[in-house]
Design an enzyme around this catalytic site. Structure first.
Site, short mmCIF file in Angstrom:
data_model
loop_
_atom_site.label_atom_id
_atom_site.label_comp_id
_atom_site.label_asym_id
_atom_site.label_seq_id
_atom_site.Cartn_x
_atom_site.Cartn_y
_atom_site.Cartn_z
N ASP A 3 -17.23 7.10 -1.70
CA ASP A 3 -15.96 7.01 -0.96
C ASP A 3 -15.65 8.43 -0.47
O ASP A 3 -16.28 9.41 -0.90
CB ASP A 3 -14.86 6.47 -1.89
CG ASP A 3 -13.51 6.29 -1.21
OD1 ASP A 3 -13.47 6.22 0.04
OD2 ASP A 3 -12.49 6.23 -1.92
N HIS A 27 -7.34 0.57 -6.44
CA HIS A 27 -7.57 -0.27 -5.25
C HIS A 27 -8.23 -1.57 -5.75
O HIS A 27 -9.41 -1.83 -5.50
CB HIS A 27 -8.47 0.47 -4.26
CG HIS A 27 -8.43 -0.07 -2.86
ND1 HIS A 27 -7.65 -1.15 -2.49
CD2 HIS A 27 -9.11 0.31 -1.73
CE1 HIS A 27 -7.84 -1.40 -1.20
NE2 HIS A 27 -8.71 -0.53 -0.73
N CYS A 83 -16.42 1.74 0.53
CA CYS A 83 -15.25 0.92 0.85
C CYS A 83 -14.84 1.05 2.31
O CYS A 83 -14.17 0.17 2.84
CB CYS A 83 -14.09 1.30 -0.07
SG CYS A 83 -13.62 3.03 0.04
N ARG A 96 0.88 -1.19 0.00
CA ARG A 96 0.00 0.00 0.00
C ARG A 96 0.90 1.22 0.00
O ARG A 96 1.69 1.43 0.93
CB ARG A 96 -0.91 -0.01 1.22
CG ARG A 96 -1.64 1.30 1.42
CD ARG A 96 -2.75 1.22 2.44
NE ARG A 96 -3.89 0.49 1.93
CZ ARG A 96 -5.14 0.61 2.40
NH1 ARG A 96 -5.39 1.43 3.40
NH2 ARG A 96 -6.12 -0.10 1.89
N ARG A 117 -13.90 -8.54 1.68
CA ARG A 117 -12.46 -8.34 1.42
C ARG A 117 -11.71 -9.63 1.78
O ARG A 117 -10.80 -10.05 1.07
CB ARG A 117 -11.92 -7.19 2.28
CG ARG A 117 -12.51 -5.81 1.99
CD ARG A 117 -12.10 -5.29 0.63
NE ARG A 117 -10.66 -5.27 0.45
CZ ARG A 117 -9.84 -4.29 0.86
NH1 ARG A 117 -10.33 -3.23 1.46
NH2 ARG A 117 -8.53 -4.35 0.63
N GLN A 127 -10.12 -4.14 -3.44
CA GLN A 127 -11.41 -3.61 -3.00
C GLN A 127 -12.50 -3.91 -4.04
O GLN A 127 -13.60 -4.36 -3.71
CB GLN A 127 -11.28 -2.09 -2.81
CG GLN A 127 -12.56 -1.41 -2.38
CD GLN A 127 -12.95 -1.74 -0.96
OE1 GLN A 127 -12.17 -1.54 -0.05
NE2 GLN A 127 -14.15 -2.23 -0.77
#
Ligand code: CP
Ligand code: NVA
Length: 317
Positions: free
Chosen positions: A234, A139, A274, A112, A302, A142
């Site tokens: 988001d 992402h 998310c 990340r 996830r 996700q």
């Protein structure tokens, strides 16, 4: 998907990187979702025989860090936390050196960070699979969990419409690409100064055309969500944009995913985020906690989606 075909699609992924949603084909994406469902419901077991995943996270994380850790534990493997503050990563050891050294110890890396170029660089130098655990551009893990959640609600994904409202950011980009691969119509509703990346838009439109779906960018929230089956939002200021928070709150006035916006969607519509979420900014508290919300199923997914991904990349099938 027929199971023998799914297994062969997954075996193609052994040893591969997952840096972008577009790194998988449509069939491979469907196979990962199918395996995720099988793992979730105990129809399938995978044993990675003690393989080790290294986590290099230069940004904070709850879901991604914990779900990758638990996923490896459930697959019979383990995780090493290579937090930059306790490794030489934080001291600036070159990616070329870190990637080659870690490839001698661990079996995969989940990274990340900020620039997509950094995960590309790790993948270039590492001889093991590198997974994008969020960059400023994408992402992709996700998006797998997100479409698993939509699929659990509606069954078939092809022909559905997912509307993302808010910032044209990393999460939006992976939804566009992954949705296009799966034949989902993806609408991004955003203020014109916060549109998604032009190259991602072009790529997702090309992928969508192969499945007969469309990817659109609209600058009116109501038009963006009208009739949609899944509404998604988001944060307006992503990690790394903290100093723009106030300015962005003004620019996004009128873009809150609230009860009025939800009323414009299909009556069966589900709401996704998310997480982490800011209630009262990009999503109202009522919608977040309301009957259409699937945000906690989505967070759980996830774990299942990443278990499937790890099983495929690490050759546990
Ligand atoms: N959605 C997500 O990636 O959450 P974390 O930042 O907590 O990992
Ligand atoms: N767009 C957000 C997603 C967090 C999971 C960020 O990058 O901060």
């Amino acid at each position: 998907m027929e199971s023998a075909t799914a297994v062969s699609r997954l075996s193609e992924l052994r040893g591969r990187d997952f840096l972008s949603s577009a790194d998988l084909t449509a069939e491979q994406t469907e196979a990962v979702l199918s395996l995720a469902g099988d793992l979730k419901h105990g129809r399938r077991r995978v044993d990675l025989g003690g393989k080790v995943l290294g986590l290099i996270f230069l940004k904070a994380s709850t879901r991604t860090r914990v779900s990758f850790s638990v996923a490896m534990a459930r697959l019979g493997g383990q995780v090493i936390d290579l937090n930059p503050s306790v490794t030489q990563v934080g001291r600036g050891e070159p990616i070329a050196d870190t990637a080659r050294v870690l490839s001698r110890y661990v079996d995969a890396l989940a990274i990340r960070t900020f620039a997509q170029a950094e995960v590309d660089d790790y993948a270039h130098w590492a001889s093991i699979p590198v997974i994008n655990a969020l960059t400023d551009l994408e992402h992709p893990c996700q998006a797998l969990a997100d479409f698993l959640t939509v699929q659990e609600t509606f069954g078939e994904l092809e022909g559905l419409t997912l509307s993302y409202v808010g910032d044209g950011n990393n999460v939006a980009h992976s939804l566009m690409l992954c949705g296009a691969l799966l034949g989902v119509n993806v609408r991004v509703g955003c203020p014109s100064d916060f549109a998604p990346d032009a190259a991602i838009l072009e790529r997702s439109r090309a992928l969508a055309a192969e499945r007969g779906s469309v990817v659109e960018v609209l600058h009116d929230p109501v038009a963006a969500v009208r009739g949609a089956h899944a509404l998604y939002t988001d944060v307006w200021a992503s990690m790394g944009q903290e100093e723009e928070k106030e300015e962005r709150q003004q620019a996004f006035a009128g873009w809150c995913l609230d009860e009025d916006l939800l009323a414009e969607a299909d009556p069966r519509a589900i709401v996704l985020h998310c997480l982490p979420a800011y209630r009262g900014l990009e999503i109202s508290a009522g919608v977040m906690e309301g009957s259409a919300s699937r945000v906690f199923d989505q967070a759980e997914n996830r774990l299942h989606a990443q278990q499937a991904l790890l099983a495929a990349l690490l050759g546990g099938l």
